[in-house]
Design a protein around this motif. Sequence first.
Motif, mmCIF file in Angstrom:
data_model
loop_
_atom_site.group_PDB
_atom_site.id
_atom_site.type_symbol
_atom_site.label_atom_id
_atom_site.label_comp_id
_atom_site.label_asym_id
_atom_site.label_seq_id
_atom_site.Cartn_x
_atom_site.Cartn_y
_atom_site.Cartn_z
ATOM 1 N N LEU A 1 0.819 -1.215 0.000
ATOM 2 C CA LEU A 1 0.000 0.000 0.000
ATOM 3 C C LEU A 1 0.851 1.262 0.000
ATOM 4 N N GLU A 2 2.050 1.195 0.560
ATOM 5 C CA GLU A 2 2.925 2.368 0.569
ATOM 6 C C GLU A 2 3.851 2.408 -0.642
ATOM 7 N N SER A 3 3.743 1.388 -1.508
ATOM 8 C CA SER A 3 4.574 1.381 -2.718
ATOM 9 C C SER A 3 3.889 2.165 -3.839
ATOM 10 N N ASP A 4 4.658 2.489 -4.885
ATOM 11 C CA ASP A 4 4.115 3.250 -6.004
ATOM 12 C C ASP A 4 3.107 2.441 -6.810
ATOM 13 N N ALA A 5 3.054 1.127 -6.602
ATOM 14 C CA ALA A 5 2.132 0.289 -7.375
ATOM 15 C C ALA A 5 0.689 0.419 -6.899
ATOM 16 N N SER A 6 0.463 0.957 -5.717
ATOM 17 C CA SER A 6 -0.889 1.057 -5.172
ATOM 18 C C SER A 6 -1.535 2.395 -5.506
ATOM 19 N N ASP A 7 -2.858 2.403 -5.565
ATOM 20 C CA ASP A 7 -3.593 3.660 -5.737
ATOM 21 C C ASP A 7 -3.491 4.522 -4.490
ATOM 22 N N ALA A 8 -3.381 3.879 -3.318
ATOM 23 C CA ALA A 8 -3.319 4.624 -2.062
ATOM 24 C C ALA A 8 -2.103 5.533 -1.999
ATOM 25 N N SER A 9 -0.999 5.120 -2.634
ATOM 26 C CA SER A 9 0.230 5.914 -2.568
ATOM 27 C C SER A 9 0.052 7.298 -3.174
ATOM 28 N N GLU A 10 -0.939 7.452 -4.087
ATOM 29 C CA GLU A 10 -1.174 8.747 -4.721
ATOM 30 C C GLU A 10 -1.631 9.783 -3.699
ATOM 31 N N LEU A 11 -2.329 9.316 -2.647
ATOM 32 C CA LEU A 11 -2.875 10.237 -1.650
ATOM 33 C C LEU A 11 -2.107 10.233 -0.334
ATOM 34 N N LEU A 12 -1.264 9.229 -0.137
ATOM 35 C CA LEU A 12 -0.534 9.160 1.130
ATOM 36 C C LEU A 12 0.445 10.322 1.271
ATOM 37 N N GLY A 13 1.272 10.525 0.241
ATOM 38 C CA GLY A 13 2.247 11.608 0.293
ATOM 39 C C GLY A 13 3.192 11.457 1.468
ATOM 40 N N ASP A 14 3.657 12.610 1.967
ATOM 41 C CA ASP A 14 4.587 12.612 3.103
ATOM 42 C C ASP A 14 3.864 12.759 4.436
ATOM 43 N N ASP A 15 2.579 13.106 4.399
ATOM 44 C CA ASP A 15 1.862 13.400 5.643
ATOM 45 C C ASP A 15 1.159 12.194 6.241
ATOM 46 N N LEU A 16 0.724 11.263 5.384
ATOM 47 C CA LEU A 16 -0.058 10.133 5.851
ATOM 48 C C LEU A 16 0.758 8.849 5.836
ATOM 49 N N ALA A 17 0.442 7.957 6.751
ATOM 50 C CA ALA A 17 1.101 6.648 6.810
ATOM 51 C C ALA A 17 0.044 5.592 7.071
ATOM 52 N N VAL A 18 0.241 4.428 6.514
ATOM 53 C CA VAL A 18 -0.690 3.323 6.719
ATOM 54 C C VAL A 18 -0.427 2.695 8.087
ATOM 55 N N GLN A 19 -1.479 2.544 8.860
ATOM 56 C CA GLN A 19 -1.377 1.943 10.188
ATOM 57 C C GLN A 19 -2.230 0.690 10.239
ATOM 58 N N PHE A 20 -1.657 -0.387 10.719
ATOM 59 C CA PHE A 20 -2.379 -1.638 10.905
ATOM 60 C C PHE A 20 -2.314 -2.034 12.376
ATOM 61 N N ARG A 21 -3.485 -2.410 12.923
ATOM 62 C CA ARG A 21 -3.563 -2.843 14.311
ATOM 63 C C ARG A 21 -4.436 -4.093 14.397
ATOM 64 N N THR A 22 -4.073 -5.001 15.280
ATOM 65 C CA THR A 22 -4.916 -6.161 15.538
ATOM 66 C C THR A 22 -5.991 -5.791 16.563
ATOM 67 N N SER A 23 -6.980 -6.660 16.718
ATOM 68 C CA SER A 23 -8.036 -6.423 17.704
ATOM 69 C C SER A 23 -7.445 -6.270 19.096
ATOM 70 N N THR A 24 -6.495 -7.136 19.421
ATOM 71 C CA THR A 24 -5.889 -7.085 20.752
ATOM 72 C C THR A 24 -5.165 -5.776 20.974
ATOM 73 N N GLU A 25 -4.455 -5.297 19.968
ATOM 74 C CA GLU A 25 -3.727 -4.025 20.101
ATOM 75 C C GLU A 25 -4.687 -2.857 20.242
ATOM 76 N N LEU A 26 -5.780 -2.883 19.482
ATOM 77 C CA LEU A 26 -6.758 -1.814 19.583
ATOM 78 C C LEU A 26 -7.470 -1.848 20.926
ATOM 79 N N LEU A 27 -7.742 -3.053 21.415
ATOM 80 C CA LEU A 27 -8.422 -3.166 22.700
ATOM 81 C C LEU A 27 -7.513 -2.773 23.856
ATOM 82 N N SER A 28 -6.213 -2.833 23.645
ATOM 83 C CA SER A 28 -5.306 -2.406 24.712
ATOM 84 C C SER A 28 -5.492 -0.926 25.020
ATOM 85 N N GLN A 29 -5.886 -0.144 24.003
ATOM 86 C CA GLN A 29 -6.181 1.262 24.242
ATOM 87 C C GLN A 29 -7.382 1.400 25.157
#
Length: 434
Positions: free
Chosen positions: A272-300
């Motif tokens: 998703l952060e590579s140039d091959a993805s459509d998402a990379s067109e909008l990510l730029g330098d300001d946005l980053a892809v974040q992935f969390r599991t249920s357990t990690e999210l529930l820890s919050q």
Amino acid sequence: MNPLESLRLAWRSIRGHRLRSALTTLGIVIGIAAVIAFVTLGASLQAGVIGDISPDDQRNVYGWAAEPDTEGGPLAGAQPVFTQDDLEAVEDLEDVEAAYGYATLQTQAISNGEETVAQGNGLIASGPSYIREERLAEGRQFEMGADEAVINPAAANQFEENVSVGDTLTVALLGGQQTEVEVVGITDDSEGLSPFEGFESSPRVYVPTDPYYTERAAGIGFGGESDGNGTGSIGAGGGTTSDARFLAIIVEAESADQADIDAARESATDYLESDASDASELLGDDLAVQFRTSTELLSQLQDVLNLLQNFIVGIAAISLLVGSIGIANIMLVSVTERTREIGIMKAVGAQNRDVLGLFLTESVILGIIGAILGTGLGLVAGYLGVQYIDLPLVYPLEYVALAIVVGIVVGILAGLYPAWRAARTDPIDALRYE
């Protein structure tokens, strides 16, 4: 003096002033009860939320794009950057079992044909496996490309006549467009199926992203019409189906094994952060892809619960402080009232340590009584609260043991000075006291 004799005399004094003794221990009772009740609710809530994560749910990785330093829960600061082409490419990755989008669609109302109820953001578009078979009480999962929906009990029961599998619902979107969906399944409870939904018991209607999001974005779903430029009149950001941008995606690892989860997360992030993805067109330098599991999210959530628990414990500590002051105060009054008795005790041979032990025993008894009553009240209050919220009951036994210890410590600390003062009483002055 015999310890049993000290205990007998102390208990006689407490029984002789029942109301005063009860009011003295009230602060300790309230403080300990508050600690146990709220700690029980917190532990039960954590057990209830974590218990809802099945092994299949544990292999899900929830992703969104946001600024790296954004604080908050799931989807905080998220921007819609993922396309359907991105999802298909991620799903083809070696370490990924499935990938699908997630979107909440704004609605105005929902109708069963006879009754219409207002509904805000309860229409959720996602993939079929978002609602797993084991979470269904009736029916089956919806299918991609079909006008089908799975609802939760809160949605099924919001009408006078409950909705059943096979019924048709009419959903009015924000903007006036309407669509009909056939109910093909009902989940086993009303709670959210993922951390994205916050685990609330609100009415929800789950529909496939195709056509309810991708075609909606292209202006050809829900009865929407194209405006001539390829963008739908109720569109969500695109001129073609592949232009629909998802706010969040869910990636399924091949198993719940941590190594497989990490591999799926890393593979999806790299693509998703590579140039091959459509998402990379909008990510730029300001946005980053974040992935969390249920357990990690529930820890919050657990962090928030722990913070609340510490806050309650702090308030209860103030109550315990007030209770200890009450015990110290009543023991000082008792010393004054029993000055002549102290003089007689010393005149017949009682040592300072005997008098000290007598009054210290009395304060400890008050502390223990407060701890026992507070523990019982806290357990009952916790049980009633858990039953009302409908959570699994989890008693923090370590806090129950701690409550007894705290009661004894409070009794000792509160009674030290009054007992010391009683022991220092001059027997001659005490015998003259009227």
